[in-house]
Design a protein around this motif. Structure first.
Motif: not given
Length: 74
Positions: A22, A9, A12
């Motif tokens: 992801w 995350t 991302l």
């Protein structure tokens, strides 16, 4: 768990990976989750097993212990 899965995350949001990467990294985390050994007891406690003990992943502590003491995670 490997760093790319841990930081999926973060990567991302920093735009280091795309959404499809992801999603695949988040899905790959499933093999690293703890698993229930049995149903919860009368007191509500449930015993869990680590992914290495369940044969889903390998960890250095498990490999070292299995070589020396016959298995098990720390």
């Amino acid at each position: 768990m490997p760093d790319p899965l841990i930081n999926a995350t973060i990567d991302l949001h920093a735009e280091h990976i795309d959404r499809e990467t992801w999603i695949s990294r988040i899905a790959a985390r499933r093999g690293h989750r703890i698993m229930p050994k049995e149903n919860a007891g009368a007191d509500g406690h449930q015993r869990m097993t680590c992914p290495a003990e369940a044969g889903k992943a390998q960890c250095p502590s498990n490999l070292a212990r299995s070589a020396v003491a016959g298995g098990g995670c720390i």
